[in-house]
Motif scaffolding. Structure first.
Motif, PDB file in Angstrom:
ATOM      1  N   TYR B  46       0.805  -1.229   0.000  1.00 45.47           N
ATOM      2  CA  TYR B  46       0.000   0.000   0.000  1.00 45.47           C
ATOM      3  C   TYR B  46       0.838   1.279   0.000  1.00 45.47           C
ATOM      4  CZ  TYR B  46      -4.501  -2.300   0.208  1.00 45.47           C
ATOM      5  OH  TYR B  46      -5.622  -3.030  -0.122  1.00 45.47           O
ATOM      6  N   PRO B  54      -5.879   7.026  -2.635  1.00 47.07           N
ATOM      7  CA  PRO B  54      -6.920   6.990  -1.594  1.00 47.07           C
ATOM      8  C   PRO B  54      -8.005   8.042  -1.797  1.00 47.07           C
ATOM      9  CG  PRO B  54      -4.738   6.908  -0.616  1.00 47.07           C
ATOM     10  CD  PRO B  54      -4.529   7.205  -2.063  1.00 47.07           C
ATOM     11  N   LYS B  55      -7.682   9.102  -2.532  1.00 44.62           N
ATOM     12  CA  LYS B  55      -8.682  10.147  -2.775  1.00 44.62           C
ATOM     13  C   LYS B  55      -9.651   9.717  -3.873  1.00 44.62           C
ATOM     14  CE  LYS B  55      -7.003  12.876   0.273  1.00 44.62           C
ATOM     15  NZ  LYS B  55      -6.576  11.632   0.963  1.00 44.62           N
ATOM     16  N   PRO B  57     -10.843   6.181  -4.688  1.00 41.98           N
ATOM     17  CA  PRO B  57     -10.784   4.726  -4.484  1.00 41.98           C
ATOM     18  C   PRO B  57     -11.509   3.906  -5.553  1.00 41.98           C
ATOM     19  CG  PRO B  57     -12.232   5.754  -2.872  1.00 41.98           C
ATOM     20  CD  PRO B  57     -11.599   6.864  -3.639  1.00 41.98           C
ATOM     21  N   LEU B  80      -5.043   0.819   5.585  1.00 45.60           N
ATOM     22  CA  LEU B  80      -5.910   1.697   4.780  1.00 45.60           C
ATOM     23  C   LEU B  80      -6.083   3.064   5.441  1.00 45.60           C
ATOM     24  CD1 LEU B  80      -8.739  -0.790   3.623  1.00 45.60           C
ATOM     25  CD2 LEU B  80      -6.925   0.190   2.198  1.00 45.60           C
ATOM     26  N   SER B  81      -6.236   3.065   6.765  1.00 45.41           N
ATOM     27  CA  SER B  81      -6.441   4.361   7.424  1.00 45.41           C
ATOM     28  C   SER B  81      -5.152   5.179   7.394  1.00 45.41           C
ATOM     29  CB  SER B  81      -6.950   4.170   8.851  1.00 45.41           C
ATOM     30  OG  SER B  81      -5.911   3.753   9.703  1.00 45.41           O
ATOM     31  N   TYR B  85      -7.270   6.358   3.399  1.00 43.70           N
ATOM     32  CA  TYR B  85      -8.607   6.004   2.883  1.00 43.70           C
ATOM     33  C   TYR B  85      -9.714   6.462   3.823  1.00 43.70           C
ATOM     34  CZ  TYR B  85      -6.846   3.150  -0.980  1.00 43.70           C
ATOM     35  OH  TYR B  85      -6.243   2.737  -2.128  1.00 43.70           O
ATOM     36  N   PRO B 110     -14.007   2.174   2.672  1.00 44.34           N
ATOM     37  CA  PRO B 110     -13.211   2.701   1.555  1.00 44.34           C
ATOM     38  C   PRO B 110     -11.874   1.959   1.410  1.00 44.34           C
ATOM     39  CG  PRO B 110     -14.093   4.500   2.872  1.00 44.34           C
ATOM     40  CD  PRO B 110     -14.421   3.227   3.607  1.00 44.34           C
ATOM     41  N   GLY B 111     -11.569   1.565   0.200  1.00 41.00           N
ATOM     42  CA  GLY B 111     -10.324   0.861  -0.075  1.00 41.00           C
ATOM     43  C   GLY B 111     -10.461  -0.648  -0.070  1.00 41.00           C
TER      44      GLY B 111
END
Lengths: 317, 274
Positions: B46, B54-55, B57, B80-81, B85, B110-111
């Motif tokens: 990642y 991430p903006k 997805p 992810l965080s 995301y 998200p993601g």
């Protein structure tokens, strides 16, 4: 009803329609598990080999790949025999239903009409299995024309997965060419106000023939095609309960968890009337000529006639 | 896209590990062992290897990762965080009814590309993504993260046949070979033996690496990108519970959080000292 009966294969209608749709819609992809010449997805496969995936005798792999293709935006049809798709219950549950991806499962050779291959292949529980899955919708086309219209409908990408149950045998054509499929709506093939027979699949033809025989006994039976099992036409069920006071259900399926169960649940909640379920009584099928097995299991035309007549005459307190 | 260097990876992976411990300790439930073993691989993917934004997805050109071992949700959610995301604040809701962070990997987040948890399904789903990418002539890469115990599922082997048949060189499967599953050691429960040799027999390119060595992880993923006509399986030899002394190689911590405040503090200190 006296016009000559035309028999047509539902699975051939499926394969032909899919191939025709594939021409216009390049997003359609089709998967099969080594049964494409029986499910008739081979018609599509020969025309569009780059969009046809024969996954071999590996239904779990087929279902997960179908889920991935659908997640990637494709309009996905996946086919095998009904009994083999049920191998993958929990794969459908997680990767398709919980994932909320619109995979179209179109399965063939369901029920006893499959015939000679016998009980190992004659699944009679699938409508219940699939109806129990959140997000899944369940359709059982009554004839070749409804099959085509259902496939046309599903070729326009949906939000939910669908289970479309087809059979091996050719079935009588009941619909007109102009018929349009409406999800969640039933079709009344015969009006009547004494008793209602709700059915799907081949049992609709049988019910219509039984209703003709009942006419001579002064019983006027309503016959409704309940091809959309989930979502189901609640209004038609409640109306039948109000209008006719008794409902018979007929299905090529176990009496558990199928149409009979759904109708019973709905009338119990909304407008309690007696319901008689015709179907397979929690048993497996039998090898034999597909269309002879209905009489063998006492769910054929004359059985529907007799059961309906007795039920109609029965007094409930 | 932000560029992360090799030097960023170690502190990032530490941060991920701490978040994993915080999440399972706060939830008083979850799977730390297999999350800690796959942390370094996920961090590399990642923060260095995957083409993602991430903006955005749902970018059709993004690389795809299917976390087949869905019980390692703490690792994926933490990565992810941290990658942006969603807010890190949300991690404290893990396994809580008021949060979207379901106990096993959930597609609503998200993601996340596919829901997983019931094992054996993610490789097949990744294959679906890979088939679609081939059909669309899209050069995107598809990754599937598998547990080693998960490879006891038949669907994995069905799917391995399919990936080979369709020459899915856009697919890389990474096996978290930590040798432990819920009931104990894999080689006692159901011996998997030489996974790499088995995958080769199925027509896959295979690479064996130390799954905690960033250079080896990066090199293997890069090598996989250059292989033609075959999918690649990277067998990442890892340590279950990596970074927390009392969890390492201990089947008990497959699915159990630190028992008390003392264990919790010890876990965070162990990670800090890595």
């Amino acid at each position: 009803m006296q016009k000559t009966e035309i028999l047509e294969s539902l699975r051939e209608a499926y394969g032909e329609e899919l191939a025709a749709l594939g021409e216009k819609n390049r997003d359609i992809v089709v998967l099969d598990a080594d049964l494409s010449s029986s499910t008739k997805t081979d018609i599509f496969g020969k025309k569009f080999p780059e969009r046809f995936y024969n996954m071999g005798i590996a239904e779990q792999s087929m279902v997960t790949a179908a889920a991935g293709l659908s997640l990637a935006g494709k309009t996905v049809f996946a086919s095998t025999f009904a009994v083999f798709l049920s191998n993958t219950y929990n794969v459908i549950r997680q990767s398709v239903c919980y994932n909320e991806v619109p995979v179209n499962f179109v399965v063939t050779h369901a029920g006893i009409s499959l015939g000679e291959d016998g009980p190992t292949h004659q699944i009679l529980e699938d409508v219940g299995i699939m109806s129990g899955l959140p997000n899944m919708k369940v359709i059982v086309p009554v004839d070749s024309i409804e099959t085509r219209r259902v496939i046309d409908y599903l070729a326009v990408k949906k939000k939910n997965p669908y289970y479309v149950r087809l059979t091996r045998e050719k079935f009588p054509v009941l619909n007109e060419e102009s018929y349009e499929f409406k999800e969640g709506k039933s079709v009344t093939f015969r009006d009547g106000n004494d008793i209602t027979i709700m059915a799907y699949g081949i049992m609709v033809s049988f019910a219509l023939k039984a209703a003709e025989a009942l006419k001579s006994k002064n019983i006027d039976a309503r016959v409704i095609n309940m091809s959309s099992i989930k979502p189901i036409d609640r209004d038609a069920i409640i109306k039948a309960a109000r209008d006719t006071g008794k409902i018979v259900t007929a299905e090529e399926h176990s009496i558990y968890n199928g149409l009979g169960s759904r109708v019973s649940e709905i009338v119990s909640e909304e407008y309690p009337v007696p319901v008689k379920r015709i179907g397979m009584p929690d048993i497996f099928g039998k090898s034999g000529k597909g269309m002879e097995l209905f009489d063998y299991f006492h769910i054929g035309i004359s059985d529907i006639e007799k059961i309906t007549e007795n039920f109609y005459r029965e007094e409930f307190k | 896209m932000e560029a992360y260097s090799l030097n960023d990876l170690k502190p990032l992976a530490k941060e991920v590990r701490k978040k994993i411990i915080e999440m399972v300790y706060t939830a008083k439930s979850g799977h730390p062992g297999g999350s800690l073993s796959i942390t370094d691989v996920l961090t590399v993917l990642y923060f260095k290897e995957m083409n993602i934004d991430p903006k955005n997805p749902s970018d059709p050109n993004r690389d795809i990762l299917v976390m087949s071992k869905g019980h390692a949700s703490p690792a994926l959610y933490a990565v992810l965080s941290l990658r942006g995301y969603f807010s890190e604040d949300l991690l404290s809701g893990f396994r809580n009814k008021n949060s979207d962070l379901e106990g096993h990997v959930h597609r609503g987040i998200p993601g996340v590309e596919s829901s997983t948890g019931s094992l054996g399904q993610g490789l097949g789903v990744a294959i679906g993504f890979a088939l679609a990418a081939k059909l669309d002539h899209n050069p995107k890469r598809i990754y599937a993260i598998l547990g080693d115990g998960e490879m006891e599922e038949g669907n994995i082997w069905e799917s391995m046949l399919a990936a080979s048949k369709y020459h899915l060189d856009n697919l890389t499967a990474i096996v978290d070979r930590n040798m432990i599953q819920l009931d104990g050691f894999t080689e006692n429960i159901m011996p998997l033996g030489d996974i790499s040799e088995k995958a080769r027999a199925f027509g896959w390119n295979t690479i064996i690496i130390n799954g905690h060595d960033f250079n080896e992880i990066i090199n293997a993923i890069e090598t996989a990108k250059s292989v033609k006509n075959r999918p690649t399986m990277i067998v990442a030899n890892t340590v279950k519970g990596k970074g927390v002394s009392y969890m390492e190689n201990n089947p008990k911590y497959h699915g159990a959080p630190p028992k008390n405040e003392e264990e919790y503090i010890r876990a965070l200190n162990d990670i800090e000292a890595m």
